[in-house]
Scaffold this motif. Structure first.
Motif, PDB file in Angstrom:
ATOM      1  N   TRP A 143      18.886  61.417 -31.608  1.00  0.00           N
ATOM      2  CA  TRP A 143      18.193  62.639 -31.185  1.00  0.00           C
ATOM      3  C   TRP A 143      16.999  62.288 -30.302  1.00  0.00           C
ATOM      4  N   GLY A 144      16.253  61.259 -30.686  1.00  0.00           N
ATOM      5  CA  GLY A 144      15.101  60.854 -29.892  1.00  0.00           C
ATOM      6  C   GLY A 144      15.484  60.445 -28.480  1.00  0.00           C
ATOM      7  N   ARG A 145      16.649  59.832 -28.326  1.00  0.00           N
ATOM      8  CA  ARG A 145      17.120  59.438 -26.995  1.00  0.00           C
ATOM      9  C   ARG A 145      17.347  60.665 -26.120  1.00  0.00           C
ATOM     10  N   LYS A 146      17.903  61.715 -26.718  1.00  0.00           N
ATOM     11  CA  LYS A 146      18.165  62.921 -25.938  1.00  0.00           C
ATOM     12  C   LYS A 146      16.874  63.510 -25.391  1.00  0.00           C
ATOM     13  N   VAL A 147      15.827  63.471 -26.183  1.00  0.00           N
ATOM     14  CA  VAL A 147      14.532  63.976 -25.728  1.00  0.00           C
ATOM     15  C   VAL A 147      14.007  63.125 -24.575  1.00  0.00           C
ATOM     16  N   SER A 148      14.056  61.800 -24.731  1.00  0.00           N
ATOM     17  CA  SER A 148      13.581  60.906 -23.671  1.00  0.00           C
ATOM     18  C   SER A 148      14.416  61.062 -22.411  1.00  0.00           C
ATOM     19  N   ASN A 149      15.727  61.212 -22.576  1.00  0.00           N
ATOM     20  CA  ASN A 149      16.600  61.375 -21.407  1.00  0.00           C
ATOM     21  C   ASN A 149      16.297  62.665 -20.651  1.00  0.00           C
ATOM     22  N   GLY A 150      16.004  63.719 -21.390  1.00  0.00           N
ATOM     23  CA  GLY A 150      15.655  64.977 -20.744  1.00  0.00           C
ATOM     24  C   GLY A 150      14.395  64.850 -19.907  1.00  0.00           C
ATOM     25  N   TRP A 151      13.392  64.184 -20.458  1.00  0.00           N
ATOM     26  CA  TRP A 151      12.158  63.963 -19.702  1.00  0.00           C
ATOM     27  C   TRP A 151      12.412  63.090 -18.479  1.00  0.00           C
ATOM     28  N   ALA A 152      13.184  62.018 -18.656  1.00  0.00           N
ATOM     29  CA  ALA A 152      13.429  61.089 -17.541  1.00  0.00           C
ATOM     30  C   ALA A 152      14.134  61.791 -16.386  1.00  0.00           C
ATOM     31  N   ASN A 153      15.067  62.661 -16.680  1.00  0.00           N
ATOM     32  CA  ASN A 153      15.782  63.357 -15.601  1.00  0.00           C
ATOM     33  C   ASN A 153      14.931  64.449 -14.968  1.00  0.00           C
ATOM     34  N   LEU A 154      14.029  65.052 -15.752  1.00  0.00           N
ATOM     35  CA  LEU A 154      13.068  65.972 -15.149  1.00  0.00           C
ATOM     36  C   LEU A 154      12.146  65.225 -14.192  1.00  0.00           C
ATOM     37  N   GLU A 155      11.675  64.065 -14.622  1.00  0.00           N
ATOM     38  CA  GLU A 155      10.704  63.285 -13.839  1.00  0.00           C
ATOM     39  C   GLU A 155      11.307  62.693 -12.570  1.00  0.00           C
ATOM     40  N   SER A 164      17.924  56.674 -20.674  1.00  0.00           N
ATOM     41  CA  SER A 164      16.653  56.069 -20.277  1.00  0.00           C
ATOM     42  C   SER A 164      16.226  54.902 -21.156  1.00  0.00           C
ATOM     43  N   LEU A 165      16.819  54.776 -22.335  1.00  0.00           N
ATOM     44  CA  LEU A 165      16.329  53.801 -23.311  1.00  0.00           C
ATOM     45  C   LEU A 165      17.232  52.585 -23.508  1.00  0.00           C
ATOM     46  N   TYR A 166      18.494  52.691 -23.116  1.00  0.00           N
ATOM     47  CA  TYR A 166      19.438  51.601 -23.400  1.00  0.00           C
ATOM     48  C   TYR A 166      19.111  50.406 -22.517  1.00  0.00           C
ATOM     49  N   GLY A 167      18.854  49.260 -23.132  1.00  0.00           N
ATOM     50  CA  GLY A 167      18.387  48.089 -22.396  1.00  0.00           C
ATOM     51  C   GLY A 167      19.468  47.215 -21.796  1.00  0.00           C
ATOM     52  N   PHE A 168      20.736  47.610 -21.911  1.00  0.00           N
ATOM     53  CA  PHE A 168      21.836  46.850 -21.314  1.00  0.00           C
ATOM     54  C   PHE A 168      22.052  47.384 -19.909  1.00  0.00           C
ATOM     55  N   ARG A 169      21.483  46.698 -18.911  1.00  0.00           N
ATOM     56  CA  ARG A 169      21.499  47.214 -17.537  1.00  0.00           C
ATOM     57  C   ARG A 169      21.247  46.090 -16.548  1.00  0.00           C
ATOM     58  N   PHE A 191       9.094  49.758 -21.593  1.00  0.00           N
ATOM     59  CA  PHE A 191       9.649  49.131 -20.397  1.00  0.00           C
ATOM     60  C   PHE A 191      10.919  49.820 -19.897  1.00  0.00           C
ATOM     61  N   ASP A 192      11.918  49.984 -20.737  1.00  0.00           N
ATOM     62  CA  ASP A 192      13.224  50.472 -20.276  1.00  0.00           C
ATOM     63  C   ASP A 192      13.151  51.858 -19.641  1.00  0.00           C
ATOM     64  N   PRO A 193      12.577  52.876 -20.310  1.00  0.00           N
ATOM     65  CA  PRO A 193      12.558  54.197 -19.676  1.00  0.00           C
ATOM     66  C   PRO A 193      11.671  54.249 -18.441  1.00  0.00           C
ATOM     67  N   GLU A 194      10.532  53.561 -18.484  1.00  0.00           N
ATOM     68  CA  GLU A 194       9.636  53.615 -17.325  1.00  0.00           C
ATOM     69  C   GLU A 194      10.228  52.867 -16.136  1.00  0.00           C
ATOM     70  N   ALA A 195      10.950  51.782 -16.391  1.00  0.00           N
ATOM     71  CA  ALA A 195      11.609  51.057 -15.304  1.00  0.00           C
ATOM     72  C   ALA A 195      12.636  51.948 -14.613  1.00  0.00           C
ATOM     73  N   ALA A 196      13.430  52.680 -15.401  1.00  0.00           N
ATOM     74  CA  ALA A 196      14.447  53.545 -14.804  1.00  0.00           C
ATOM     75  C   ALA A 196      13.813  54.637 -13.944  1.00  0.00           C
ATOM     76  N   VAL A 197      12.764  55.272 -14.461  1.00  0.00           N
ATOM     77  CA  VAL A 197      12.120  56.361 -13.728  1.00  0.00           C
ATOM     78  C   VAL A 197      11.436  55.840 -12.468  1.00  0.00           C
ATOM     79  N   ARG A 198      10.649  54.786 -12.600  1.00  0.00           N
ATOM     80  CA  ARG A 198       9.887  54.296 -11.446  1.00  0.00           C
ATOM     81  C   ARG A 198      10.802  53.697 -10.376  1.00  0.00           C
ATOM     82  N   LEU A 199      11.909  53.099 -10.778  1.00  0.00           N
ATOM     83  CA  LEU A 199      12.838  52.599  -9.774  1.00  0.00           C
ATOM     84  C   LEU A 199      13.522  53.758  -9.045  1.00  0.00           C
ATOM     85  N   LEU A 234       3.952  55.935 -28.248  1.00  0.00           N
ATOM     86  CA  LEU A 234       3.953  55.226 -26.972  1.00  0.00           C
ATOM     87  C   LEU A 234       4.829  55.938 -25.947  1.00  0.00           C
ATOM     88  N   LEU A 235       6.010  56.409 -26.384  1.00  0.00           N
ATOM     89  CA  LEU A 235       6.906  57.112 -25.463  1.00  0.00           C
ATOM     90  C   LEU A 235       6.323  58.452 -25.010  1.00  0.00           C
TER      91      LEU A 235
END
Length: 261
Positions: A143-155, A164-169, A191-199, A234-235
């Motif tokens: 469930w927490g991933r879904k929340v983070s993913n929603g924010w990442a796609n908005l951003e 946004s959180l899965y580190g296999f990339r 690191f993982d979610p912020e790297a995806a968004v900033r990239l 932190l997230l």
């Protein structure tokens, strides 16, 4: 079976390497590294101030395997800091891309080759794993991933971050290092979610591929350093910062989205 990799290792790549940041993973790290070495050469492990003896175990493995390198940091500084140490050294040696995976055995080493091929076909992009959860996955984490993913796609104005959180990339090293050097965050669990968004902000297109994830019990050797209150705080702070950054970049992001179609 010993701790050494199989005799027939894959042919070494001069552009793409596997990078495994590692902090107190227990004996699972040996299984993880053996599996990664079965599918790719080279594999680098950055030991982030571990105190569980894993640095010695890994050094012993590397002594018998020229395709494995172990970099040991004296103090724990966080996953992002460990990745930055690895990609800085990799860039100095001519590597252009790094596949990151966790050291605790949750990520599918058998998909390393597929992810590397996708990266080689689209080297300007980043290849993001989209987790396929088993029945053992904690519901709160899912469930927490879904929340983070929603924010990442908005951003990112819906640029298509599958997870946004899965580190296999697979990351292109130069833009990732540039993004990390330009600010002081992205050094720990953020690191993982912020790297995806900033990239995405930097124009690096996400390429999403499904990948199973497995959560091990303590009896199976599973180790988790995730702390719900600490890491969710932190997230939350991270997404607050990113949303403010998104508002500042909104005109440019909208322009890119409009004219990239």
């Amino acid at each position: 079976m010993g701790d050494h990799p199989p005799h027939s290792s894959p042919r070494a790549s001069s552009t793409h390497l596997v990078l495994i940041p590692s902090y107190n993973p227990g004996r699972k790290v040996l299984e993880t590294v053996r599996a990664a070495r079965a599918y790719w050469t080279p594999v680098w492990v950055v030991v982030d101030g571990s105190t569980d003896g894993s640095a010695d175990w890994l050094r012993e493995m590397a002594a018998h395997d020229p395709g494995l390198r172990v970099i040991v940091k004296p103090q724990n500084q966080g996953k992002g800091a460990a990745v930055l140490t690895g990609i800085d050294q990799a860039a100095q040696e001519g590597f252009t891309h790094a596949l990151t995976m966790d050291s605790d055995g949750q990520h599918p080493a058998e998909l390393i080759s597929d992810f590397m091929k996708a990266s080689q076909a689209s080297p300007a992009g980043m290849v993001l794993g989209v987790p396929v959860f088993g029945t053992e996955a904690p519901r709160l984490r899912v469930w927490g991933r879904k929340v983070s993913n929603g924010w990442a796609n908005l951003e990112t104005l819906g640029m298509g971050i599958g997870d946004s959180l899965y580190g296999f990339r697979v990351y292109p090293i130069a833009p990732l290092a540039r993004v990390m050097r330009n600010q002081r965050f992205m050094r720990r669990f953020d690191f993982d979610p912020e790297a995806a968004v900033r990239l995405c902000w930097a124009g690096v297109r996400p390429i999403n591929l499904p990948a199973p994830v497995r959560y091990f019990t303590a009896e199976e050797g599973g180790v988790s350093h995730f702390k719900y209150l600490r890491d969710n705080t932190l997230l939350t702070w991270m997404h607050t910062r990113l949303f403010l950054g998104f508002l500042l970049r909104l005109p440019l992001l909208a322009y890119r989205r409009l004219f990239s179609r």
